[in-house]
Design a protein around this motif. Structure first.
Motif, PDB file in Angstrom:
ATOM      1  N   GLN A 276       0.829  -1.211   0.000  1.00  0.00           N
ATOM      2  CA  GLN A 276       0.000   0.000   0.000  1.00  0.00           C
ATOM      3  C   GLN A 276       0.867   1.266   0.000  1.00  0.00           C
ATOM      4  O   GLN A 276       0.341   2.377   0.022  1.00  0.00           O
ATOM      5  N   GLU A 277       2.202   1.067   0.031  1.00  0.00           N
ATOM      6  CA  GLU A 277       3.157   2.183   0.090  1.00  0.00           C
ATOM      7  C   GLU A 277       2.880   3.091   1.285  1.00  0.00           C
ATOM      8  O   GLU A 277       2.899   4.316   1.190  1.00  0.00           O
ATOM      9  N   MET A 278       2.652   2.449   2.437  1.00  0.00           N
ATOM     10  CA  MET A 278       2.393   3.183   3.675  1.00  0.00           C
ATOM     11  C   MET A 278       3.613   3.092   4.584  1.00  0.00           C
ATOM     12  O   MET A 278       4.228   2.036   4.703  1.00  0.00           O
ATOM     13  N   SER A 279       3.917   4.175   5.252  1.00  0.00           N
ATOM     14  CA  SER A 279       4.974   4.161   6.267  1.00  0.00           C
ATOM     15  C   SER A 279       4.380   3.633   7.577  1.00  0.00           C
ATOM     16  O   SER A 279       3.153   3.619   7.750  1.00  0.00           O
ATOM     17  N   LEU A 280       5.253   3.239   8.490  1.00  0.00           N
ATOM     18  CA  LEU A 280       4.775   2.839   9.818  1.00  0.00           C
ATOM     19  C   LEU A 280       4.061   4.011  10.488  1.00  0.00           C
ATOM     20  O   LEU A 280       3.076   3.820  11.194  1.00  0.00           O
ATOM     21  N   GLU A 281       4.554   5.217  10.258  1.00  0.00           N
ATOM     22  CA  GLU A 281       3.930   6.400  10.855  1.00  0.00           C
ATOM     23  C   GLU A 281       2.491   6.580  10.352  1.00  0.00           C
ATOM     24  O   GLU A 281       1.587   6.900  11.127  1.00  0.00           O
ATOM     25  N   THR A 282       2.274   6.338   9.069  1.00  0.00           N
ATOM     26  CA  THR A 282       0.921   6.441   8.510  1.00  0.00           C
ATOM     27  C   THR A 282       0.004   5.422   9.171  1.00  0.00           C
ATOM     28  O   THR A 282      -1.109   5.746   9.585  1.00  0.00           O
ATOM     29  N   VAL A 283       0.481   4.179   9.297  1.00  0.00           N
ATOM     30  CA  VAL A 283      -0.326   3.129   9.926  1.00  0.00           C
ATOM     31  C   VAL A 283      -0.571   3.465  11.395  1.00  0.00           C
ATOM     32  O   VAL A 283      -1.670   3.242  11.909  1.00  0.00           O
ATOM     33  N   ALA A 284       0.436   4.035  12.061  1.00  0.00           N
ATOM     34  CA  ALA A 284       0.264   4.437  13.469  1.00  0.00           C
ATOM     35  C   ALA A 284      -0.855   5.466  13.585  1.00  0.00           C
ATOM     36  O   ALA A 284      -1.697   5.383  14.484  1.00  0.00           O
TER      37      ALA A 284
ATOM     38  N   MET B 210      -3.346   5.870  11.532  1.00  0.00           N
ATOM     39  CA  MET B 210      -4.630   5.279  11.134  1.00  0.00           C
ATOM     40  C   MET B 210      -5.185   4.343  12.209  1.00  0.00           C
ATOM     41  O   MET B 210      -6.386   4.114  12.269  1.00  0.00           O
ATOM     42  N   THR B 211      -4.283   3.771  13.031  1.00  0.00           N
ATOM     43  CA  THR B 211      -4.719   2.781  14.019  1.00  0.00           C
ATOM     44  C   THR B 211      -4.668   3.281  15.456  1.00  0.00           C
ATOM     45  O   THR B 211      -5.232   2.650  16.342  1.00  0.00           O
ATOM     46  N   GLY B 212      -3.956   4.390  15.680  1.00  0.00           N
ATOM     47  CA  GLY B 212      -3.799   4.879  17.043  1.00  0.00           C
ATOM     48  C   GLY B 212      -2.741   4.128  17.830  1.00  0.00           C
ATOM     49  O   GLY B 212      -2.595   4.317  19.037  1.00  0.00           O
ATOM     50  N   GLN B 213      -1.966   3.284  17.163  1.00  0.00           N
ATOM     51  CA  GLN B 213      -0.911   2.513  17.817  1.00  0.00           C
ATOM     52  C   GLN B 213       0.416   3.259  17.754  1.00  0.00           C
ATOM     53  O   GLN B 213       0.639   4.077  16.868  1.00  0.00           O
ATOM     54  N   SER B 214       1.305   2.941  18.675  1.00  0.00           N
ATOM     55  CA  SER B 214       2.625   3.571  18.668  1.00  0.00           C
ATOM     56  C   SER B 214       3.483   2.940  17.578  1.00  0.00           C
ATOM     57  O   SER B 214       3.272   1.789  17.184  1.00  0.00           O
ATOM     58  N   LEU B 215       4.458   3.712  17.100  1.00  0.00           N
ATOM     59  CA  LEU B 215       5.420   3.191  16.129  1.00  0.00           C
ATOM     60  C   LEU B 215       6.151   1.983  16.705  1.00  0.00           C
ATOM     61  O   LEU B 215       6.399   1.008  15.997  1.00  0.00           O
ATOM     62  N   GLU B 216       6.470   2.038  17.994  1.00  0.00           N
ATOM     63  CA  GLU B 216       7.190   0.955  18.650  1.00  0.00           C
ATOM     64  C   GLU B 216       6.388  -0.352  18.610  1.00  0.00           C
ATOM     65  O   GLU B 216       6.931  -1.403  18.277  1.00  0.00           O
ATOM     66  N   ASN B 217       5.095  -0.272  18.949  1.00  0.00           N
ATOM     67  CA  ASN B 217       4.258  -1.482  18.929  1.00  0.00           C
ATOM     68  C   ASN B 217       4.133  -2.047  17.524  1.00  0.00           C
ATOM     69  O   ASN B 217       4.211  -3.260  17.322  1.00  0.00           O
ATOM     70  N   LEU B 218       3.934  -1.172  16.539  1.00  0.00           N
ATOM     71  CA  LEU B 218       3.804  -1.647  15.158  1.00  0.00           C
ATOM     72  C   LEU B 218       5.098  -2.307  14.691  1.00  0.00           C
ATOM     73  O   LEU B 218       5.068  -3.340  14.018  1.00  0.00           O
ATOM     74  N   ALA B 219       6.238  -1.741  15.063  1.00  0.00           N
ATOM     75  CA  ALA B 219       7.520  -2.336  14.691  1.00  0.00           C
ATOM     76  C   ALA B 219       7.692  -3.707  15.357  1.00  0.00           C
ATOM     77  O   ALA B 219       8.147  -4.664  14.722  1.00  0.00           O
TER      78      ALA B 219
ATOM     79  N   MET C 250       5.679  -9.244  19.057  1.00  0.00           N
ATOM     80  CA  MET C 250       4.436  -8.947  19.784  1.00  0.00           C
ATOM     81  C   MET C 250       3.277  -9.432  18.931  1.00  0.00           C
ATOM     82  O   MET C 250       3.243  -9.171  17.728  1.00  0.00           O
ATOM     83  N   ILE C 251       2.368 -10.161  19.539  1.00  0.00           N
ATOM     84  CA  ILE C 251       1.176 -10.610  18.829  1.00  0.00           C
ATOM     85  C   ILE C 251       0.073  -9.593  19.116  1.00  0.00           C
ATOM     86  O   ILE C 251      -0.267  -9.350  20.270  1.00  0.00           O
ATOM     87  N   PRO C 252      -0.484  -8.982  18.068  1.00  0.00           N
ATOM     88  CA  PRO C 252      -1.512  -7.968  18.308  1.00  0.00           C
ATOM     89  C   PRO C 252      -2.818  -8.591  18.784  1.00  0.00           C
ATOM     90  O   PRO C 252      -3.181  -9.682  18.358  1.00  0.00           O
TER      91      PRO C 252
END
Length: 183
Positions: free
Chosen positions: A21-29, A31-40, A47-49
């Motif tokens: 989707q050509e999305m950065s982790l920051e974009t997903v963060a 969109m989801t309200g999650q921290s960059l650290e958790n997404l990484a 980490m299992i979401p």
């Protein structure tokens, strides 16, 4: 001799879909309200979401949530979940009971929570409805400001659009059947 292709892990699938989707982790963060650290950590399979986050990620990545839950051999997945529980601090694991659900609206999960533990984070919120049935142990489900105390055999049906949290206040591992309806 044909080479067997190893199925991608959940984290690898999420990363692949995000990159497609050509999305950065920051974009997903955002969109989801999650921290960059958790997404990484999720993308590294450290980490299992929780299920609610998988639903949120699937919307952000514009895929059916079943896409995030397929392809991994069940024995391998179970082994990875056991290992992940040892590594994580949230003491939470789940097993998909309806892997064939695909684009359907109902999805079932077996959720296991270690004794006297909270699921980390500010709470979960996703479209639809949720049904929780306690198979073993105890659970506290806070929906909005309302605290529901459940014991073995108790159930709860609620609007999952409201912020909700889950906790095991008991001295034994809690096992829950969780069914999500997502429009």
């Amino acid at each position: 001799m044909a080479r067997k292709v190893k199925p991608q892990s959940l984290g690898q699938r999420i990363r692949r879909l995000r990159e497609r989707q050509e999305m950065s982790l920051e974009t997903v963060a955002n969109m989801t309200g999650q921290s960059l650290e958790n997404l990484a950590l999720i993308e590294k399979d450290e980490m299992i979401p929780p299920v609610a986050l998988l639903l949120t990620l699937s919307r952000a990545l514009e895929v059916d949530s079943g896409e995030l839950l397929k392809d991994e051999d069940e024995a391998e997945a179970a082994e990875r979940r056991v290992e992940a529980v040892k590594k994580r601090t949230d003491h939470y694991s789940y097993r998909v009971l309806t892997p064939e659900a695909g684009h359907r609206h109902l999805k079932g999960f077996l959720v296991t929570i270690d004794p006297t533990s909270d699921l980390e984070g500010a709470g979960y919120q996703h479209e639809g409805e949720e049904f929780v049935y306690v198979l073993k142990g105890e659970a506290e489900v806070k929906v909005g400001q309302n605290l529901n105390q459940l014991k073995t055999g108790d159930s709860l049906h609620f609007n999952s659009n409201l912020v909700h949290t889950l906790r095991n206040p008991g001295e034994e591992t809690a096992e829950l059947l969780v069914v999500l309806f997502t429009p």
